[in-house]
Design an enzyme around this catalytic site. Structure first.
Site, PDB file in Angstrom:
ATOM      1  N   ASP A 162      15.447  15.836 -25.487  1.00 22.80           N
ATOM      2  CA  ASP A 162      14.161  15.308 -25.039  1.00 22.80           C
ATOM      3  C   ASP A 162      14.266  13.965 -24.317  1.00 22.80           C
ATOM      4  O   ASP A 162      15.187  13.182 -24.557  1.00 22.80           O
ATOM      5  CB  ASP A 162      13.230  15.099 -26.245  1.00 22.80           C
ATOM      6  CG  ASP A 162      12.652  16.383 -26.788  1.00 22.80           C
ATOM      7  OD1 ASP A 162      13.187  17.460 -26.477  1.00 22.80           O
ATOM      8  OD2 ASP A 162      11.670  16.311 -27.552  1.00 22.80           O
ATOM      9  N   HIS A 168      17.913  13.583 -28.241  1.00 25.91           N
ATOM     10  CA  HIS A 168      17.307  12.845 -27.136  1.00 25.91           C
ATOM     11  C   HIS A 168      18.367  12.329 -26.169  1.00 25.91           C
ATOM     12  O   HIS A 168      19.421  11.860 -26.605  1.00 25.91           O
ATOM     13  CB  HIS A 168      16.493  11.656 -27.664  1.00 25.91           C
ATOM     14  CG  HIS A 168      15.320  12.045 -28.500  1.00 25.91           C
ATOM     15  ND1 HIS A 168      15.444  12.418 -29.820  1.00 25.91           N
ATOM     16  CD2 HIS A 168      13.999  12.135 -28.198  1.00 25.91           C
ATOM     17  CE1 HIS A 168      14.243  12.727 -30.307  1.00 25.91           C
ATOM     18  NE2 HIS A 168      13.355  12.557 -29.338  1.00 25.91           N
TER      19      HIS A 168
END
Length: 212
Positions: A36, A181
């Site tokens: 992400d 992430h």
């Protein structure tokens, strides 16, 4: 003469059947790795190098303004066979926005990702996993399926490479959707953790997939 209505985006989905997907089927030892908040010029190439080394395919939930600022990285992710998905334009708390504002966040990101890759995104993840009813309605109208996760090592908080690695290896099971992430700051711990836990999971017999 009234302005023509905006065309429906990519076929609306039934909101009643559009609950966030938090796990894949538990049949077989298959996982989904999701990344992400990128793309990021420092972190994304490092993540791609690790995935390439181990032959792992992932889903990258991209923030639209980051994608627009780093078009070559978006194309690099796509060219290496990874799935590219929508993570809003500016990563806001969608619960605080109007329906029109939520629509703009998602539609603008769909447009830039399709322009850069030639393919419309089909999956969406809400920042923080905050699935307000308005978000589900907009997803449905834009033809986007919502995806959550089942394994969160909280790498965004930078708890240390060992902590991220241990949390993934402890929590993962067949069908897990793992959250990591590549944007939002220094993700060197995440990159190091990927190097540590991916070969272990492969040795355990897991395969990696991007949801259809």
């Amino acid at each position: 003469m009234p302005a023509p209505a905006a065309p429906a985006a990519r076929g609306a989905l039934d909101p009643a059947k559009n609950a966030p997907l938090n796990e894949l089927s538990r049949d077989g030892r298959v996982l989904a790795l999701t990344i992400d908040d990128g793309p990021d010029p420092r972190n994304t190439p490092a993540v791609l190098a690790v995935l390439r080394r181990y032959g792992v395919r992932a889903t990258f939930f991209m923030v639209g303004q980051n994608a627009a600022a780093n078009p070559s990285l978006v194309r690099a992710v796509a060219d290496e066979g990874h799935h590219i998905a929508n993570h809003t334009w500016s990563h806001p708390d969608l619960r605080r926005l109007t329906e029109a504002q939520v629509n703009a966040e998602l539609q603008r990101t769909c447009d830039v990702l399709e322009k850069l890759t030639g393919k419309p995104p089909t999956w969406f993840r809400a920042p923080g996993g905050d699935w307000a009813p308005v978000t589900i309605r907009v997803c449905s109208a834009l033809g986007l399926r919502p995806m959550g996760w089942s394994v969160d090592p909280m790498d965004w908080a930078r708890p240390g490479t060992a902590a991220i690695t241990t949390r993934v290896l402890t929590a993962v099971r067949p069908g897990s959707i793992v959250l990591n992430h590549d944007g939002g700051g220094d993700r060197s711990q995440t990159v190091a953790a990927l190097r540590a836990y991916l070969p272990v999971l492969i040795d355990r017999g897991y395969a990696f997939t991007a949801p259809p």
